[in-house]
Design a protein around this motif. Structure first.
Motif, PDB file in Angstrom:
ATOM      1  N   VAL A 234       0.817  -1.048   0.123  1.00  9.98           N
ATOM      2  CA  VAL A 234       0.030  -0.036   0.000  1.00  9.98           C
ATOM      3  C   VAL A 234       1.042   1.382   0.130  1.00  9.98           C
ATOM      4  CG1 VAL A 234      -1.536   1.320   1.367  1.00  9.98           C
ATOM      5  CG2 VAL A 234      -1.830  -1.215   1.131  1.00  9.98           C
ATOM      6  N   LYS A 235       0.483   2.145  -0.734  1.00  6.38           N
ATOM      7  CA  LYS A 235       1.684   3.455  -1.014  1.00  6.38           C
ATOM      8  C   LYS A 235       0.869   4.407   0.121  1.00  6.38           C
ATOM      9  CE  LYS A 235       2.721   7.063  -4.045  1.00  6.38           C
ATOM     10  NZ  LYS A 235       4.271   7.145  -3.749  1.00  6.38           N
ATOM     11  N   LEU A 236       1.730   4.934   0.829  1.00  6.80           N
ATOM     12  CA  LEU A 236       1.536   5.832   1.917  1.00  6.80           C
ATOM     13  C   LEU A 236       1.957   7.133   1.809  1.00  6.80           C
ATOM     14  CD1 LEU A 236       2.281   3.510   4.988  1.00  6.80           C
ATOM     15  CD2 LEU A 236       0.078   3.812   4.029  1.00  6.80           C
ATOM     16  N   ASN A 237       1.304   8.147   2.034  1.00  2.00           N
ATOM     17  CA  ASN A 237       1.719   9.477   1.848  1.00  2.00           C
ATOM     18  C   ASN A 237       2.288   9.948   3.154  1.00  2.00           C
ATOM     19  OD1 ASN A 237       2.078  11.759   0.645  1.00  2.00           O
ATOM     20  ND2 ASN A 237       0.155  12.733   1.250  1.00  2.00           N
ATOM     21  N   GLY A 238       3.473   9.339   3.403  1.00  2.00           N
ATOM     22  CA  GLY A 238       3.946   9.768   4.567  1.00  2.00           C
ATOM     23  C   GLY A 238       4.639   8.427   5.216  1.00  2.00           C
ATOM     24  N   ARG A 239       5.087   8.318   6.763  1.00  2.00           N
ATOM     25  CA  ARG A 239       5.636   7.301   7.099  1.00  2.00           C
ATOM     26  C   ARG A 239       5.049   6.851   8.389  1.00  2.00           C
ATOM     27  NH1 ARG A 239      11.342   9.197   9.476  1.00  2.00           N
ATOM     28  NH2 ARG A 239      10.235  11.434   9.003  1.00  2.00           N
TER      29      ARG A 239
END
Length: 380
Positions: free
Chosen positions: A124-129
């Protein structure tokens, strides 16, 4: 991840005896589990047999950091003979898993680990950590969260979930907790000649009497209610025919924002100083540790988003609550970085530390799914 694998992770965690002081085994288990799914994790030793652990997934260059956090330790079991099932067998009866830490807080830990694994496996691509923090010693001093805060692990956080047991309800505020000792020094003498000595117990009782009313003027918090204080341990004397030269007590106070930790410590010092003006009284105060109270606004995005997800997941409106215990949040929020914190997990708050501690497995599954959906929305 299959349901049976998720429940197995919870069973694995409960079966590890991590009574305060033996957290390294849990950290090692988590590092191995994460490694099997391509997640790097860093074990951060605190002392022999005691380790914290930190792991991250997502964009390593992002300054948008969301944290799932929990403690690796549990309280002691007490007499094993009093348990219905072996507290480290992670026994399942019907839809309930029993064992020390089942509620507080290995169900929360398991839900967070499963969330990381599912997101990593699905790429899953996360916009952050997304950061996981597992700490030592929360049940007795919170030295793990204190250490990691001092090392900067809270300095870039935008929001945090602490996975303590809340029964699937959302805790947005909790009291602080302050533990202290008062030591009394007297002069020993034969009990037939008490005038030759100074009774340390008698002088310490003067503090107990003063303590009963020393916070009567403290305001009441509209969120957390009154400040709560108690003398909880008292020790003194060595033998019945001797005037005691030493005595000591311990107390616990639950501060509120309106009468915070600094105000509490000042009041304790004022009381001890006043008593020490009396002839023969020699009292000394020592603050053992000091957790501050935590309040996140009920209308904050983190609270509102979590509640909306949980309402849908459970199929009914969950409650917004406060608790009067303290959590690692009190240490993490000592960072100069300001961020909202909520407490959210499976297992009932009243079941923490209890005999035959348990967690409902459906509740555990629901909470894990709330964690996963929350991360996806926060880091969308």
């Amino acid at each position: 991840m299959k349901d049976s694998e998720e429940v197995q992770i919870l069973q694995d965690l409960v079966s590890i005896n991590s009574v305060n002081g033996n957290e390294d085994a849990v950290a090692t288990y988590i590092k191995q589990l994460f490694g099997e799914h391509g997640i790097d994790a860093k074990i951060i030793p605190y002392a022999t047999g005691r380790s914290n652990i930190v792991a991250e997934i997502g964009d390593p260059t992002s300054d948008n950091v969301f944290v799932l956090a929990g403690h690796l330790d549990t309280v002691a079991t007490g007499d094993l003979a009093d348990w219905q099932f072996d507290p480290f067998a992670a026994h399942i009866e019907g839809n309930t898993l029993y064992g020390r830490g089942a509620a507080d807080m290995k169900s929360g830990l398991a839900g967070m680990l499963i969330t990381f694994v599912n997101l990593a496996d699905a790429k899953v691509k996360l916009n952050g950590r997304l950061r996981f923090i597992g700490t030592v010693g929360e049940e007795n001093g919170a030295m793990g969260s204190r250490m990691l805060t001092e090392q900067g692990y809270a300095d870039d956080v935008r929001g945090m979930v602490i996975g303590e047991p809340t029964g699937g309800n959302l805790v947005y505020a909790h009291n602080g907790s302050l533990n202290y000792h008062v030591y009394s020094r007297g002069v020993g003498a034969h009990s037939s000649m008490p005038e030759k000595g100074v009774n340390a117990i008698t002088n310490l009782i003067k503090y107990v009497t003063a303590e009963a009313t020393e916070f009567d003027d403290a305001p009441v918090s509209p969120e957390l209610g009154p400040l709560v204080h108690s003398v909880t341990v008292f020790n003194g004397g060595e033998q019945v025919n001797s005037i005691p030269a030493k005595a000591e007590l311990q107390g616990n106070i639950r501060p509120i924002p309106e009468f915070n930790n600094e105000a509490v410590i000042n009041r304790l010092n004022e009381t001890v100083d006043r008593l020490n003006q009396e002839d023969g009284v020699d009292l000394k105060l020592h603050v053992d540790y000091s957790f501050k109270p935590i309040i996140s606004a009920q209308d904050s995005p983190l609270v509102k988003t979590t509640k909306a997800i949980a309402d849908a997941e459970f199929g009914h409106p969950i409650d917004l609550q406060v608790i009067h215990g303290a959590t690692d949040a009190s240490e993490f929020t000592k960072s100069t970085n300001q961020f909202p914190v909520i407490v959210y997990g499976a297992g009932k708050w009243y079941d923490a530390h209890s005999l035959n501690e348990s967690v409902d497995l459906d509740e555990f599954r629901h909470v894990q799914r709330v964690y996963e959906q929350l991360v996806k929305q926060i880091l969308a």
